[in-house]
Design a protein around this motif. Structure first.
Motif, mmCIF file in Angstrom:
data_model
loop_
_atom_site.group_PDB
_atom_site.id
_atom_site.type_symbol
_atom_site.label_atom_id
_atom_site.label_comp_id
_atom_site.label_asym_id
_atom_site.label_seq_id
_atom_site.Cartn_x
_atom_site.Cartn_y
_atom_site.Cartn_z
ATOM 1 N N LEU A 133 -4.724 2.481 11.784
ATOM 2 C CA LEU A 133 -4.384 1.943 10.478
ATOM 3 C C LEU A 133 -5.048 0.596 10.262
ATOM 4 O O LEU A 133 -5.118 -0.227 11.161
ATOM 5 N N VAL A 134 -5.542 0.357 9.046
ATOM 6 C CA VAL A 134 -6.154 -0.926 8.718
ATOM 7 C C VAL A 134 -5.624 -1.404 7.383
ATOM 8 O O VAL A 134 -5.290 -0.614 6.504
ATOM 9 N N ALA A 135 -5.533 -2.711 7.246
ATOM 10 C CA ALA A 135 -5.029 -3.287 6.006
ATOM 11 C C ALA A 135 -6.204 -3.614 5.096
ATOM 12 O O ALA A 135 -6.711 -4.724 5.068
ATOM 13 N N VAL A 136 -6.715 -2.604 4.399
ATOM 14 C CA VAL A 136 -7.784 -2.803 3.424
ATOM 15 C C VAL A 136 -7.365 -2.134 2.135
ATOM 16 O O VAL A 136 -6.514 -1.247 2.126
ATOM 17 N N ALA A 137 -7.960 -2.556 1.039
ATOM 18 C CA ALA A 137 -7.518 -2.052 -0.258
ATOM 19 C C ALA A 137 -8.515 -1.025 -0.802
ATOM 20 O O ALA A 137 -9.720 -1.158 -0.621
ATOM 21 N N GLY A 138 -7.986 -0.034 -1.525
ATOM 22 C CA GLY A 138 -8.837 0.887 -2.259
ATOM 23 C C GLY A 138 -9.364 2.039 -1.446
ATOM 24 O O GLY A 138 -9.326 2.031 -0.234
ATOM 25 N N ALA A 139 -9.899 3.037 -2.126
ATOM 26 C CA ALA A 139 -10.529 4.180 -1.471
ATOM 27 C C ALA A 139 -12.006 3.864 -1.331
ATOM 28 O O ALA A 139 -12.756 3.880 -2.306
ATOM 29 N N ILE A 140 -12.458 3.535 -0.127
ATOM 30 C CA ILE A 140 -13.833 3.124 0.089
ATOM 31 C C ILE A 140 -14.466 3.989 1.154
ATOM 32 O O ILE A 140 -13.773 4.708 1.887
ATOM 33 N N VAL A 141 -15.778 3.931 1.247
ATOM 34 C CA VAL A 141 -16.519 4.666 2.266
ATOM 35 C C VAL A 141 -17.038 3.662 3.283
ATOM 36 O O VAL A 141 -17.543 2.604 2.914
ATOM 37 N N VAL A 142 -16.883 3.984 4.576
ATOM 38 C CA VAL A 142 -17.350 3.083 5.623
ATOM 39 C C VAL A 142 -18.284 3.840 6.547
ATOM 40 O O VAL A 142 -18.222 5.063 6.666
ATOM 41 N N VAL B 32 -8.478 6.632 3.982
ATOM 42 C CA VAL B 32 -7.447 7.449 3.341
ATOM 43 C C VAL B 32 -6.088 6.765 3.461
ATOM 44 O O VAL B 32 -5.828 6.015 4.393
ATOM 45 N N LYS B 33 -5.249 7.045 2.486
ATOM 46 C CA LYS B 33 -3.876 6.524 2.520
ATOM 47 C C LYS B 33 -2.988 7.582 3.158
ATOM 48 O O LYS B 33 -3.058 8.767 2.805
ATOM 49 N N THR B 34 -2.147 7.167 4.097
ATOM 50 C CA THR B 34 -1.330 8.140 4.826
ATOM 51 C C THR B 34 -0.036 7.482 5.293
ATOM 52 O O THR B 34 0.152 6.267 5.141
ATOM 53 N N ASP B 35 0.842 8.283 5.843
ATOM 54 C CA ASP B 35 2.068 7.785 6.470
ATOM 55 C C ASP B 35 1.897 7.869 7.980
ATOM 56 O O ASP B 35 1.261 8.798 8.490
ATOM 57 N N SER C 201 8.249 2.878 15.400
ATOM 58 C CA SER C 201 8.414 2.517 14.004
ATOM 59 C C SER C 201 7.595 3.439 13.101
ATOM 60 O O SER C 201 6.600 4.016 13.519
ATOM 61 N N ALA C 202 8.009 3.554 11.851
ATOM 62 C CA ALA C 202 7.305 4.367 10.864
ATOM 63 C C ALA C 202 6.779 3.478 9.752
ATOM 64 O O ALA C 202 7.436 2.513 9.356
ATOM 65 N N LYS C 203 5.584 3.792 9.253
ATOM 66 C CA LYS C 203 4.986 3.047 8.151
ATOM 67 C C LYS C 203 4.518 4.052 7.125
ATOM 68 O O LYS C 203 3.982 5.105 7.459
ATOM 69 N N SER C 204 4.693 3.728 5.838
ATOM 70 C CA SER C 204 4.264 4.637 4.780
ATOM 71 C C SER C 204 3.243 3.939 3.892
ATOM 72 O O SER C 204 3.242 2.717 3.738
ATOM 73 N N GLY C 205 2.360 4.754 3.290
ATOM 74 C CA GLY C 205 1.386 4.242 2.350
ATOM 75 C C GLY C 205 0.366 3.298 2.947
ATOM 76 O O GLY C 205 -0.079 2.356 2.276
#
Length: 342
Positions: free
Chosen positions: A14-23, A47-50, A286-290
């Protein structure tokens, strides 16, 4: 779960970046140039996921490690229980010079002779409670920390049932205070020998799960347990003891260290009464969403510390610093020993 399955499920960070981007995917073998020019770099989409962090550990179902028991008095060993025997409150653990040492349940061992009314202390309360629980003392007196004339009378009743001299005195060799009922393990002493060494080993009288972990796990942690026959039950971490430092040859990320031995009590002892062998313990974190996720291979370590993604915008690229939800090194360690899942 196979190692291949582990790598597939654990290969997302998981990474804290914004938007749907291509890397661009970092690392790997570079493609050679062709007649029409170099092939495009491999890319992936954020991608955004849980995320639910969980780890699977291999454990062993049994009665746990044995604790050795010594006699509380000198003399000759005249009676010993059989290996595998379960002994509860009021049961005889051994006899020295034909005098029984009786199991009392409690948190404070007796440390003096109780031979006269007026003696007070936590050891007295343990004696009063056990006499009450065995039916020789009143329930109200069982909560008292004072040795009274009624306590002496209760001791005499107990001694009569044991068929020993009715003195009304509780001496050190008379009782062994342990936290819970026990199951007898290996009996090391022999009848007729001196009672100056280890007599026997004992364990919990109900089955527990033991496992090894790379780091401490808090007592009270709830776990799920998969049994050899495919059925499932639950348990709770009762103890976690760190072992001595040693080199771990199977550690893919290098370095030595120490293992933590974790003991888990089963919520429903009847569910494991007839089971034995290896089990799988699932530790749910722990669980994280979005949250946003990319494969580990997309991360680039930066000189200043931390990680970045090489982001593709049209025909140009740029580095974007990101904050990971967990350490990639820690994730690799988890892959080696369990199966965290995203």
């Amino acid at each position: 779960m196979s190692r291949k399955g582990i790598l597939i499920t654990a290969g997302v960070l998981l990474v804290a970046v914004a938007g749907a981007i291509v890397v661009i995917l970092a690392g790997g073998k570079q493609s050679s140039a062709t007649a029409s020019g170099p092939e495009p770099a491999k890319t992936t989409t954020v991608v955004k996921t849980d995320l639910s962090l969980a780890q699977d550990f291999s454990g062993t179902l049994g009665f746990g490690e044995e604790t050795q028991l010594k006699a509380r008095s000198a003399g000759t060993v005249t009676w010993l229980p059989a290996s595998g025997a379960k002994i509860g409150r009021g049961g005889v653990l051994y006899k020295v010079d034909n005098k029984p040492a009786v199991l009392f349940i409690g948190g404070t061992p007796t440390y003096r002779k109780l031979d006269a009314p007026g003696i007070k202390g936590p050891d007295v309360k343990v004696v009063n409670q056990n006499l009450a629980d065995m039916g020789y003392h009143s329930k109200s007196a069982g909560n008292s920390d004072t040795f009274t004339a009624a306590s002496q009378a209760a001791v005499k009743k107990w001694q009569k049932a044991l068929k020993v001299e009715e003195t009304g005195i509780v001496d050190l060799p008379d009782v062994v205070v342990l936290p819970a009922p026990v199951r007898i393990g290996a009996v090391t002493a022999q009848l007729g020998t001196s009672a100056d060494g280890q007599l026997l080993g004992y364990t919990s009288d109900v089955k527990v799960v033991t496992m090894q972990a790379d780091s401490a796990i808090a007592t009270g942690t709830k776990v799920d347990i998969s049994l050899p026959d495919g059925s499932k039950t639950t348990g709770v971490v009762a103890a976690a003891a760190k072992g001595p430092e040693k080199q771990q040859e199977d550690n893919p990320v290098g370095g030595g260290g120490s293992k933590t031995t974790v003991t888990i009590t089963v919520d429903d002892p009847a569910a494991v009464a007839n089971a034995e062998g290896s089990v799988t313990v699932k530790l749910v974190g722990s669980a994280k969403s979005g949250v946003l996720a990319v494969p580990i291979g997309a991360l680039l370590a930066v000189k200043e510390g931390g990680y970045a993604l090489q982001v593709v915008t049209g025909t140009t690229t740029k580095l974007v610093l990101v904050q990971t939800a967990c350490s990639p090194t820690a994730l690799l360690r988890s892959v080696a020993r369990g199966s965290p899942r995203a």
